[in-house]
Design a protein around this motif. Structure first.
Motif, PDB file in Angstrom:
ATOM      1  N   ALA A   1      47.154  12.063  69.603  1.00 47.91           N
ATOM      2  CA  ALA A   1      47.497  11.362  70.844  1.00 47.91           C
ATOM      3  C   ALA A   1      48.813  10.571  70.793  1.00 47.91           C
ATOM      4  CB  ALA A   1      46.339  10.488  71.273  1.00 47.91           C
ATOM      5  N   PRO A   2      49.059   9.728  69.742  1.00 48.87           N
ATOM      6  CA  PRO A   2      50.307   8.958  69.758  1.00 48.87           C
ATOM      7  C   PRO A   2      51.547   9.858  69.671  1.00 48.87           C
ATOM      8  CG  PRO A   2      48.787   8.122  68.095  1.00 48.87           C
ATOM      9  CD  PRO A   2      48.202   9.373  68.605  1.00 48.87           C
ATOM     10  N   LEU A   3      51.476  10.897  68.831  1.00 45.25           N
ATOM     11  CA  LEU A   3      52.617  11.796  68.683  1.00 45.25           C
ATOM     12  C   LEU A   3      52.845  12.585  69.974  1.00 45.25           C
ATOM     13  CD1 LEU A   3      54.801  12.810  66.852  1.00 45.25           C
ATOM     14  CD2 LEU A   3      53.201  14.447  65.878  1.00 45.25           C
ATOM     15  N   ARG A   4      51.756  12.936  70.598  1.00 43.95           N
ATOM     16  CA  ARG A   4      51.823  13.653  71.867  1.00 43.95           C
ATOM     17  C   ARG A   4      52.584  12.821  72.908  1.00 43.95           C
ATOM     18  NH1 ARG A   4      47.418  17.434  73.652  1.00 43.95           N
ATOM     19  NH2 ARG A   4      47.705  17.642  75.863  1.00 43.95           N
ATOM     20  N   ALA A   5      52.244  11.528  72.966  1.00 44.16           N
ATOM     21  CA  ALA A   5      52.908  10.640  73.927  1.00 44.16           C
ATOM     22  C   ALA A   5      54.403  10.547  73.616  1.00 44.16           C
ATOM     23  CB  ALA A   5      52.256   9.262  73.884  1.00 44.16           C
ATOM     24  N   THR A   6      54.745  10.448  72.318  1.00 44.03           N
ATOM     25  CA  THR A   6      56.159  10.364  71.929  1.00 44.03           C
ATOM     26  C   THR A   6      56.883  11.656  72.312  1.00 44.03           C
ATOM     27  OG1 THR A   6      55.399   9.147  70.016  1.00 44.03           O
ATOM     28  CG2 THR A   6      57.677   9.875  69.955  1.00 44.03           C
TER      29      THR A   6
ATOM     30  N   LEU B   1      58.121  19.553  56.826  1.00 44.15           N
ATOM     31  CA  LEU B   1      58.270  18.755  58.046  1.00 44.15           C
ATOM     32  C   LEU B   1      56.911  18.286  58.572  1.00 44.15           C
ATOM     33  CD1 LEU B   1      60.752  21.124  59.929  1.00 44.15           C
ATOM     34  CD2 LEU B   1      61.344  18.971  58.786  1.00 44.15           C
ATOM     35  N   SER B   2      56.945  17.147  59.332  1.00 45.62           N
ATOM     36  CA  SER B   2      55.714  16.680  59.989  1.00 45.62           C
ATOM     37  C   SER B   2      55.508  17.486  61.271  1.00 45.62           C
ATOM     38  CB  SER B   2      55.858  15.206  60.344  1.00 45.62           C
ATOM     39  OG  SER B   2      56.774  15.080  61.419  1.00 45.62           O
ATOM     40  N   GLY B   3      54.338  17.300  61.898  1.00 48.57           N
ATOM     41  CA  GLY B   3      54.024  18.025  63.133  1.00 48.57           C
ATOM     42  C   GLY B   3      55.065  17.788  64.225  1.00 48.57           C
ATOM     43  N   GLY B   4      55.459  16.518  64.401  1.00 50.50           N
ATOM     44  CA  GLY B   4      56.430  16.185  65.446  1.00 50.50           C
ATOM     45  C   GLY B   4      57.801  16.778  65.157  1.00 50.50           C
ATOM     46  N   GLN B   5      58.172  16.773  63.861  1.00 54.13           N
ATOM     47  CA  GLN B   5      59.481  17.348  63.482  1.00 54.13           C
ATOM     48  C   GLN B   5      59.475  18.866  63.719  1.00 54.13           C
ATOM     49  OE1 GLN B   5      59.415  15.836  59.539  1.00 54.13           O
ATOM     50  NE2 GLN B   5      60.245  13.836  60.125  1.00 54.13           N
ATOM     51  N   LYS B   6      58.371  19.511  63.391  1.00 54.70           N
ATOM     52  CA  LYS B   6      58.266  20.963  63.639  1.00 54.70           C
ATOM     53  C   LYS B   6      58.417  21.249  65.128  1.00 54.70           C
ATOM     54  CE  LYS B   6      55.046  21.988  59.941  1.00 54.70           C
ATOM     55  NZ  LYS B   6      53.662  22.155  59.608  1.00 54.70           N
TER      56      LYS B   6
ATOM     57  N   LEU C   1      57.521  26.653  78.144  1.00 56.48           N
ATOM     58  CA  LEU C   1      56.762  25.932  77.113  1.00 56.48           C
ATOM     59  C   LEU C   1      55.268  26.170  77.295  1.00 56.48           C
ATOM     60  CD1 LEU C   1      58.593  22.489  77.577  1.00 56.48           C
ATOM     61  CD2 LEU C   1      59.298  24.375  76.140  1.00 56.48           C
ATOM     62  N   ASP C   2      54.629  26.732  76.271  1.00 60.65           N
ATOM     63  CA  ASP C   2      53.205  27.043  76.368  1.00 60.65           C
ATOM     64  C   ASP C   2      52.375  26.017  75.599  1.00 60.65           C
ATOM     65  OD1 ASP C   2      50.769  28.157  76.746  1.00 60.65           O
ATOM     66  OD2 ASP C   2      51.197  30.065  75.765  1.00 60.65           O
ATOM     67  N   GLU C   3      51.824  25.060  76.302  1.00 63.20           N
ATOM     68  CA  GLU C   3      51.011  23.986  75.702  1.00 63.20           C
ATOM     69  C   GLU C   3      51.627  23.500  74.390  1.00 63.20           C
ATOM     70  OE1 GLU C   3      47.123  23.609  76.367  1.00 63.20           O
ATOM     71  OE2 GLU C   3      46.824  25.357  77.626  1.00 63.20           O
ATOM     72  N   PRO C   4      52.878  23.038  74.415  1.00 64.80           N
ATOM     73  CA  PRO C   4      53.534  22.742  73.151  1.00 64.80           C
ATOM     74  C   PRO C   4      52.961  21.532  72.416  1.00 64.80           C
ATOM     75  CG  PRO C   4      54.888  22.014  74.980  1.00 64.80           C
ATOM     76  CD  PRO C   4      53.722  22.727  75.577  1.00 64.80           C
ATOM     77  N   PHE C   5      52.193  20.700  73.113  1.00 62.62           N
ATOM     78  CA  PHE C   5      51.706  19.483  72.453  1.00 62.62           C
ATOM     79  C   PHE C   5      50.225  19.565  72.101  1.00 62.62           C
ATOM     80  CE2 PHE C   5      54.941  17.620  75.544  1.00 62.62           C
ATOM     81  CZ  PHE C   5      55.979  17.871  74.664  1.00 62.62           C
ATOM     82  N   SER C   6      49.619  20.734  72.284  1.00 62.09           N
ATOM     83  CA  SER C   6      48.159  20.776  72.169  1.00 62.09           C
ATOM     84  C   SER C   6      47.666  20.511  70.747  1.00 62.09           C
ATOM     85  CB  SER C   6      47.622  22.111  72.677  1.00 62.09           C
ATOM     86  OG  SER C   6      48.203  23.160  71.952  1.00 62.09           O
ATOM     87  N   HIS C   7      48.536  20.728  69.728  1.00 54.61           N
ATOM     88  CA  HIS C   7      48.079  20.502  68.354  1.00 54.61           C
ATOM     89  C   HIS C   7      48.426  19.104  67.828  1.00 54.61           C
ATOM     90  CE1 HIS C   7      46.960  24.615  68.116  1.00 54.61           C
ATOM     91  NE2 HIS C   7      48.189  25.035  68.355  1.00 54.61           N
ATOM     92  N   LEU C   8      49.035  18.280  68.666  1.00 51.29           N
ATOM     93  CA  LEU C   8      49.487  16.972  68.181  1.00 51.29           C
ATOM     94  C   LEU C   8      48.450  15.897  68.482  1.00 51.29           C
ATOM     95  CD1 LEU C   8      53.202  17.130  69.425  1.00 51.29           C
ATOM     96  CD2 LEU C   8      52.251  17.953  67.263  1.00 51.29           C
TER      97      LEU C   8
END
Ligand code: ATP
Length: 415
Positions: free
Chosen positions: A202-207, A170-175, A193-200
């Protein structure tokens, strides 16, 4: 689910990490816990999830106490879904197995006596139920309910096409979506939720932020979201709790925390405000080094700023000028951002005697107050007109809003 903390303190080892934290999150609300690294955000989340014991105070869910000193309802009995910073997916399980697992756990709790010791955590529902722990009709109903719920969650998180894949496929966003689906399978009442987007990136983070907002709307879950990113907190939350040194120093809706910070720390951390040093006389503030005869009206500025000898100004409140009147600043960095140019400026040192800065050390010790450096935005056109190179000294004034500027001579008589 309504979540309430009252006077919560937590000790880890011999360090007090949370101090007298009180807050209330209404059912269905989205709370962002915002603070710098090491301020105690994760510990706060862990206390709510039941991972750490309390030294004092209480935590309650819908009025029922789940934690107090000497008592802790086990995490698995709290009906909370948790998404960790690192996703924490299981490498040997497929997407649908990740979602099935918490559903089986919930079912297990319900049928604990029937299932005790029967080895229920097999890889599929079929295997689990082939243990013949229940009657045939009950088995069929259980399979159907769980399958139905898995389908719903796969659909909600748009993971249907990936249901048979393992995390490594899976990709990062799918995971990330699998982690959300698994948390929702554990509980729709409360998501932590503990900083769930910190490893993504910028564009994936926004999505993913958009997806989380949608998920929150459709599920109606109460969400408690830890982040150190102020823009993320401002964009997503109904309520922001700002944490510093284990304490909640301000809590309120995003616009309130942004526009009416109660301390220099919150102004700088949440709004990126400049803490302009200067002198307070009554309600009037004279910025240090100001060239001209204006003073600023601080009627609406809370006492903590007077005590610290500074005035908060957000980046969008500044006007950049070539010549006085204004505060002389040196442009130390420029960053072209398309619609705007972000300028980082420092108060021009030659104009300032540091001894004049009435700095409250305790409040500002962790902020670059003396070496005041802050951002402001100008249009690309204005940038071309007013400045050409970093290093230049230019002047900044507070944007005139009609009420916040006075004349030094006129107002000196009034104080
Ligand atoms: N097991 C522990 N024993 C002692 N101190 C701890 C322990 N775990 C964390 N701490 C300390 O408690 C403080 C708060 O940690 P916490 O992880 O809650 O902060 P945070 O705001 O989530 O930080 P970050 O954003 O860096 O994840 C930190 O100073 C940390 O060093």
């Amino acid at each position: 689910m309504k979540v309430e903390l009252s006077g919560v303190s937590v000790k880890l080892g011999n360090r007090t990490v949370l101090r007298e934290v009180s807050l209330s999150v209404p059912s269905g609300a989205f709370l962002a816990v915002l603070g710098p690294s090491g301020s105690g955000k994760t510990t706060l989340l862990h206390a709510i999830a039941g991972f750490v014991p309390l030294e004092s105070g209480t935590i309650s869910f819908d009025g029922q106490i789940v934690s107090r000193a000497g008592y802790r309802l086990p995490p698995e009995e709290r009906e909370v879904g948790v998404v960790f910073q690192s996703f924490a997916l299981w490498p040997h399980m497929t997407v649908e197995e990740h979602i099935t697992f918490p559903l089986l756990q919930r079912r297990r709790r319900r049928f604990r006596t029937e299932l005790e010791g029967k080895g229920i955590f097999r890889r599929t529902i079929g295997k689990y139920l082939s243990n013949k722990t229940q009657s045939k009709p009950k088995e069929d109903a259980a399979v159907e309910t769980i399958e139905h719920e898995v389908e719903k969650l796969l659909k909600l998180t748009e993971l249907l096409p990936f249901r048979k894949r393992f995390p490594s496929e899976l990709s990062g966003g799918q995971k990330q979506r699998v982690a959300f689906a698994r948390a929702l399978a554990a509980s729709r009442k409360l998501l932590l939720l503990d900083e769930p987007f910190s490893h993504l990136d910028a564009p994936l983070r926004a999505t993913m932020q958009l997806e989380l907002a949608k998920l929150h709307r459709t599920t109606g879950s109460t969400v408690i979201f830890v982040t150190h990113d102020r823009e993320e907190a401002l964009a997503l939350a109904d309520l922001i709790a700002v944490v510093k040194d284990g304490r909640v120093v301000q809590i309120g809706p995003p616009d309130e925390v942004y526009l009416q910070p109660n301390s220099p720390f919150v102004a700088a951390f949440v709004a990126g405000a400049a803490l302009v040093p200067g002198t307070w006389r009554g309600k009037w503030f004279t910025p240090l080094g100001y060239v001209g005869d204006e003073v600023w009206d601080g009627t609406s500025i809370p006492p903590a700023f007077r005590e610290a000898g500074c005035f908060p100004v957000r980046p969008e409140e500044w006007v950049l000028r070539k010549y006085p009147p204004g505060i002389p600043v040196r442009i130390v960095r420029r960053a072209y951002e398309g619609r705007t140019v972000r300028l980082t400026v420092e108060l021009a040192a030659t104009e300032i005697n540091p001894d004049e800065v009435q700095c409250n050390e305790r409040e500002t010790a962790d902020w670059p107050f003396r070496k005041t450096s802050f951002d402001l935005f100008v249009s690309p056109q204005k940038y071309r007109d007013i400045c050409t190179d970093p290093g230049q000294i230019r002047h900044i004034i507070l944007r005139k809003s009609g009420t916040n500027i006075g004349s030094r001579t006129k107002n000196d008589n009034n104080v």
